[in-house]
Motif scaffolding. Structure first.
Motif, PDB file in Angstrom:
ATOM      1  N   TRP A 384       0.789  -1.219   0.000  1.00  0.00           N
ATOM      2  CA  TRP A 384       0.000   0.000   0.000  1.00  0.00           C
ATOM      3  C   TRP A 384       0.824   1.274   0.000  1.00  0.00           C
ATOM      4  CZ3 TRP A 384      -5.359   0.230  -0.178  1.00  0.00           C
ATOM      5  CH2 TRP A 384      -6.022  -0.993  -0.002  1.00  0.00           C
ATOM      6  N   ILE A 385       2.123   1.181   0.129  1.00  0.00           N
ATOM      7  CA  ILE A 385       2.917   2.395   0.278  1.00  0.00           C
ATOM      8  C   ILE A 385       2.991   3.220  -1.002  1.00  0.00           C
ATOM      9  CG2 ILE A 385       5.193   1.469  -0.370  1.00  0.00           C
ATOM     10  CD1 ILE A 385       6.248   3.002   2.152  1.00  0.00           C
ATOM     11  N   ASP A 386       2.785   2.616  -2.180  1.00  0.00           N
ATOM     12  CA  ASP A 386       2.846   3.355  -3.441  1.00  0.00           C
ATOM     13  C   ASP A 386       1.476   3.837  -3.904  1.00  0.00           C
ATOM     14  OD1 ASP A 386       1.938   0.808  -3.816  1.00  0.00           O
ATOM     15  OD2 ASP A 386       2.919   0.526  -5.768  1.00  0.00           O
ATOM     16  N   LYS A 387       0.427   3.577  -3.113  1.00  0.00           N
ATOM     17  CA  LYS A 387      -0.915   4.013  -3.480  1.00  0.00           C
ATOM     18  C   LYS A 387      -1.324   5.147  -2.527  1.00  0.00           C
ATOM     19  CE  LYS A 387      -2.168  -0.696  -4.820  1.00  0.00           C
ATOM     20  NZ  LYS A 387      -3.081  -1.842  -4.570  1.00  0.00           N
ATOM     21  N   TRP A 388      -1.174   6.368  -3.002  1.00  0.00           N
ATOM     22  CA  TRP A 388      -1.401   7.520  -2.139  1.00  0.00           C
ATOM     23  C   TRP A 388      -2.870   7.940  -2.206  1.00  0.00           C
ATOM     24  CZ3 TRP A 388       1.983   8.402   1.353  1.00  0.00           C
ATOM     25  CH2 TRP A 388       3.312   8.044   1.136  1.00  0.00           C
TER      26      TRP A 388
END
Length: 521
Positions: A384-388
């Motif tokens: 989830w870290i690349d989905k802002w």
């Protein structure tokens, strides 16, 4: 001048002190009569000290008996001196015994005042933790005032705690149920079993804590009173008075960390479920409240292990000081001091074993939940870290908090137990270095070394997990293996999902011209 005897009923003798020269013609007797000078001389005798001993007329038999026993008891003056000496010794013994009793009573009063002072300081340091533990159903009620609480008041508080515990547990179960079905709507299929297992760990762990708080009053009381008894032994045998400032500071730091976690989790829950009050209550009862309860219970364990570690450090210092004095002080005193220290070490080992056995199941659930949570939330950050988006931001924040929380729990549990174990090793090494200094101390030191070198399995929970820092390194292997499995499963799942979607698209495109031809026809 006439000196009366000490017991006039048993003896009618009277010692009459007169000057030896110039005796009068008529002399007064004991009966109040007067006798001639010749009779007076016949009934008197000059003593060696210059005084005259007069015998009563009715007491000639006693005078004859005293003459016959003169070689056994001496003269009446010597008997009088002997009686005075005996009475003086008896009075001295009575005085010494009374003084000893007074000193003993005074020392007992001083020791009792010191114990009361230790008791008040100890419970004053523990008071914030005990109050928070009662609120979150982690400890029995009325632990800090065992003797001052009335039975009716304690009974009412117990009933109130039972009702509050049932309400809290039902709220946690209901919140976990609603949260699981809420997550089922937008989370992938492979992540749902991990959330379900997390809720199962929470419910089982909270149930154990509540049962221990309801039925473990004697155990909690023993854990607290043992520390006071141990400190009283240090005061009695080693003349060391303990203070609890370090314990108060330790609890303040950990309770502050617990409050920071609680506040951050509540804020994230409010941000994530902003429009719905029911959603805010659901996420806080399913995630925040169980974590706060388990962490409060662990703070109790940390505090007791911390106290054990501090006492072991003090015993090490006392042992070192005693061994350094062995060359200057009497060997018998050093042996006696070492036996006392050996007994204190044995008491602390038994206490540590009982503590770890009591917290065995909660600690086992803690390590299992840590293994699962670390691997799963690291995978959540990876995904989830690349989905802002708003959802990804809250999920990532929860993941970071949970990783820090689970790692700190495992680390502190292992760290404190490793510190206690290291104190035993350091004491054994110290005794080995002094074992050849004094030959008369060698048997006592050897027994001490054997006691400290044996492994009583005080630091193994449920016979599975040893409580040392090596476990922390061993935890990385299952965590990394589970993380790699989740990544491979996610990649495979996404690939299969993409292929399925692609096949459905191709099929839809193939069916679309046929449907157009049918319409034209």
């Amino acid at each position: 001048m006439t000196l009366k005897s000490f017991d006039a009923k048993r003896s009618s003798r009277i010692i009459t002190a007169t000057q030896p020269s110039g005796a009068p013609k008529n002399f007064k007797t004991n009966n109040g009569k007067y006798m001639r000078e010749t009779d007076y001389r016949r009934h008197t005798k000059m003593l060696p000290n210059g005084f005259i001993y007069t015998v009563n007329e009715n007491d000639t038999a006693s005078c004859d008996a005293s003459k016959q026993q003169k070689h056994h008891y001496g003269t009446p003056s010597t008997n009088f001196d002997f009686f005075n000496m005996f009475q003086r010794k008896r009075n001295n013994k009575i005085f010494v015994s009374r003084a000893t009793n007074k000193i003993t009573e005074f020392n007992n009063e001083i020791n009792q005042n010191r114990m009361n002072s230790l008791d008040s300081q100890f419970y004053k340091a523990l008071r914030p933790l005990l109050i928070i533990s009662e609120i979150f159903i982690c400890a029995p009620v009325a632990l800090q005032n065992l003797h001052n609480q009335s039975n009716y008041c304690t009974f009412c508080r117990k009933c109130l705690q039972i009702v509050w515990g049932l309400i809290a547990y039902i709220a946690i179960a209901h919140g976990s149920y609603n949260e699981y079905f809420f997550l089922n709507t937008y989370l992938p299929t492979q992540e749902l079993p991990f959330y379900l297992s997390e809720f199962a760990f929470y419910l089982s762990h909270i149930l154990l804590i509540m049962l221990a708080s309801y039925f473990g009053r004697k155990t909690f009381t023993f854990f607290l009173t043992f520390i006071l008894d141990f400190d009283s032994k240090l005061l009695k045998h080693c003349k060391i008075r303990m203070h609890y400032k370090d314990l108060r500071k330790f609890l303040r730091n950990h309770l502050s960390m617990n409050f920071v976690f609680f506040l951050s989790a509540v804020i994230l829950g409010v941000i994530q479920r902003r429009p719905s009050l029911f959603g805010i209550l659901t996420i806080n009862t399913s995630y925040t409240l169980p974590n706060v309860i388990t962490q409060t219970s662990l703070i109790q364990y940390y505090a007791l292990i911390y106290v054990i570690n501090k006492r072991m450090q003090l015993l090490y210092q006392l042992t070192e000081h005693t061994l350094k004095q062995s060359l200057q002080v009497n060997i018998f005193n050093v042996q006696q001091r070492l036996r006392v220290l050996r007994g204190l070490y044995a008491d602390m080992d038994a206490y540590t074993k009982h503590l770890n056995d009591t917290f065995a199941l909660p600690l086992l659930l803690l390590f299992m939940a840590s293994l699962k949570s670390l691997s799963f939330y690291i995978f959540t950050l990876y995904k989830w870290i690349d989905k802002w988006t708003d959802l990804s931001w809250t999920v990532v924040s929860y993941g970071i908090i949970e990783i820090c929380w689970q790692f700190s729990r495992a680390f502190l549990t292992l760290h404190f137990n490793q510190a206690v174990h290291n104190q035993r090793k350091h004491a054994a090494i110290l005794l080995i270095s002094f074992s050849r200094v004094a030959e008369r101390l060698e048997p006592t030191i050897n027994r001490f070394i054997v006691q400290l070198s044996t492994d009583p399995r005080n630091y193994v929970i449920c016979g599975i997990i040893p409580l040392n820092m090596n476990v922390l390194m061993a935890m990385f292997f299952p965590v990394s293996a589970l993380f790699i499995f989740l990544v491979q499963y996610d990649v495979t799942y996404e690939a299969l999902t993409t292929i399925k979607i692609h096949c459905m698209t191709i099929r839809r495109k193939m069916l679309t011209p046929m449907a157009d031809g049918v319409k034209k026809f």
